[in-house]
Design an enzyme around this catalytic site. Sequence first.
Site, PDB file in Angstrom:
ATOM      1  CE  LYS A 538      -3.993   2.083   2.253  1.00  0.00           C
ATOM      2  NZ  LYS A 538      -3.563   3.441   1.942  1.00  0.00           N
ATOM      3  NE  ARG A 543      -7.004   4.122  -6.552  1.00  0.00           N
ATOM      4  CZ  ARG A 543      -7.964   3.536  -5.832  1.00  0.00           C
ATOM      5  NH1 ARG A 543      -8.252   3.988  -4.629  1.00  0.00           N
ATOM      6  NH2 ARG A 543      -8.606   2.489  -6.296  1.00  0.00           N
ATOM      7  CD  GLU A 599      -1.704   5.679  -4.153  1.00  0.00           C
ATOM      8  OE1 GLU A 599      -1.761   6.448  -3.177  1.00  0.00           O
ATOM      9  OE2 GLU A 599      -2.706   5.126  -4.653  1.00  0.00           O
ATOM     10  CE  LYS A 723      -8.509   1.802   4.778  1.00  0.00           C
ATOM     11  NZ  LYS A 723      -8.575   3.230   4.347  1.00  0.00           N
TER      12      LYS A 723
END
Length: 896
Positions: A538, A543, A599, A723
């Site tokens: 992550k 984004r 990302e 997440k």
Amino acid sequence: MFTITKFIGHSRFIVKFVSLAVKVYPQVSISTFSIINARSMSQKSITSFFTITPKKPVKVQQKNKDEDETESPNDTTSPPDIGKEKRSSKRQRLDSSGSESSAPVEASPPASDKKKKPKRQRIESSGSETAPSPKSSPMKVEKSKGPPKTYNSPKSKKKVKEEASPLQKKEVNKQKSPPKTQVKVKKEATSPVAVKTEKEVKVEKSTSPESKNEIKDSEKKEGKENEEVTKVPETEYDPAKPKYHPINDACWSRGQEVPYLALAKTLEAIEATSARLKIVEILSNFFRSVIVLTPEDLLPCVYMCLNQLAPAYHSLELGIAETYLMKAVAQCTGRTLAQVKSAAQKCGDLGSAAEQARATQRTMFAPPPLKARKVFQALKEVANMTGQASVNKKIAKIQSLFTACRNCEAKYLIRSLEGKLRIGLAEQSVLQALALATATTPPDPDGVKVLDASKGLSAEQFKARLDEHALTIKTTYCECPNYDALIPVLLQHGVAALPQHCRLTPGVPLKPMLAHPTKGVHEVFNRFENEQFTCEWKYDGERAQIHVPAGEGGAAPDLAKASIFSRNQENNTSKYPDILRRLPGLLKDSVTSCVLDCEAVAYDVETKKILPFQILSTRKRKDASEADIKVQVCVFVFDLLYLNDRPLVREPLADRRRLLQEHFNEVEGEWQFATSKDCTTMEEVQQFLEEAVKGSCEGLMVKTLVGAHARYDIARRSHNWLKLKKDYLEGVGDTIDVVVIGGYRGRGKRTGVYGGFLLACYDHENEQYQALCKIGTGFSDEDLQTLSKELEQHVIEAPKNYYSYDRSHSPDAWFGAACVWEVRCADLSLSPAHRAAIGLVDSEKGISLRFPRFIRVRTDKTPEQATSAQQIAEMYLAQDQIKNNKSKPTNLDDFY
């Protein structure tokens, strides 16, 4: 007294002489006649003075038969003329001269020129040019075969006058005088007794059974036509009415533009309602009327219900500061700017203050009523105004709209201009209302044929149909979030045809799929039991959804039209010119068009390491020049949503990832695939999490790899994605994004800056910012200086009406909802002093954060995208000490 009587005698002599001259010599001018009229009026006024005094009883003289026969048709038939004759005969009896009392009726002063002219014309056409004697008639009228209508006395005249019905009088007055060429007039046609009204004729005709049936059929047809014509007054329009009828209960007719007051009344009804199902029903009733009566107005109505002017990626904003709106209201209502500010402070809402000011304003000439379509066009014009004089032009346009407001229109017009309706209407409710409206009243391009499709269906059958419509509309909107494309197809082809005409297209950004937070590795295995999943790093960045459309002919991609969108669909193409320049290195020759989910992360090219998010936030947000860019970025691609004219969102993640690796290249430091690993044990997940933390990442994203749950759920916060952050053992499994709504003045070394802040979460259902906690830790001295300067730009005089807080925690300064911060806490607890998620867990208490601390500023999120009240409630219920509670967490695995 003698002098006045003498004057009357002379006047009457002059009037008599001139009137006889007019009859003999028709060429006498109109001006001469007007003098006669003026003098006769003076004679009337003087005579009326004496009629007040009581008179001695006098025997009523009956008219001679010749006098009755010589009365003109108009004098006989018109009730007003009869009254004049009666009055003139009384006047004649006041004079002592007997010769004057026997004067003909025609010599009486006329009431007006219009009545005099037709009498004079009939005299001319009779061919008699000799002066008539006082006792003879100047005009001969052909008698009817029947006995003539005579009046023997004034009493009999009065009796006939009373017998004449109002309808008969109306019909007689409507009859026009005979044309100039007509010489003879039949007395029967002009008699009030002989005239029959239309109703009497219908009654006579309706005696036979056949005619009765014909009348019933005509009444039915007239009833259907009246159903279209009759409408509810705009001020009484009520879309919340039970058993609402889309035609009979609407306040406009078929083909007419939708009144803006109807939309305002709908918003007012929604604001007064807290139940979500009732809100959906109210809005769907309004939409049904629009679909049936004026379908072309559905698009602007939907946009104004959402307080939008265009799709989010167009970045079309009104750009009107609150001060300018106050100035416009003050100028329109004749108040000072200070008075408007004071009223807004008392009301807590500028819209309500504007409504009160408009209600007390009176205009000499009322402007035409506002129409929804024209208001929407005017708002778009205001948003598109640019240049030096644009502010004055915007204010002038706003004033023209405001002065035409009626009832509650002013409140919602000002709120729309502010960009904050605050009525508790979320976008998902609007989509659900569209589904209910189309399921109940299906649109048809040739005109709606079924007003209520729920008739004949059971509750379960209609609910199934409604759920099908809602799923189709919501899914289509997620793939193509553009009402300009969706609404026309909905009206032209129906709900079932939406997926065929509105598809995922490069250039139209999607709402991204989001993940649920989790506290530990054991929760991952509880969720993905017996399912294959994968773990990805992550990344701590922003984004980026990259769209590359196909060129002409579809043989190659059109890189010049490539665009980059943020998570909230904002167009960030001008922010990343360096990414666009690198696109040819990413795409292989097999790619003609694509949509990538990525990302963008700040990257140190020399050390080849990922940099913190705070460094990325220092880049210029718009119109950046590549030569001036100091912070380099590396784009980590983790999903493929569209490839070569083929949507992939319904394909499993395993297939999407395989296609991504086949058709795209990796370039170190510029383009890289997200680091991933398919794990099967808790130890593997734990080890991979530690590697992600060492690689300067936040944690892991755990995703379903194969199966029906492995698709890309657009615009959902789905449990298919979890997440797992590095700080999951520190209490709360996820950080919380909050909105700053207040500040407390600092003391000691924090003097001169804000030392503490009041934070809030966002409640989507009620469109409120609910106080969550106070925070004062986690800030450095530099942070406080920077944050205090930034917040000074958002200071407001009073809290907004959509701020929910406890007065005991009122701050020293209030801020407009603009800044989003990321905070962390030890745990969550119920609090009687805070309002976050009130009613979701406890009916009287809200939820508060314990030991909150500041982490960073979230510039990539808007206040509406902060952590929701539903998420706060779920985090609270997910705590170990609360799990035994009977309350269940709110299900957020749905469209957000």
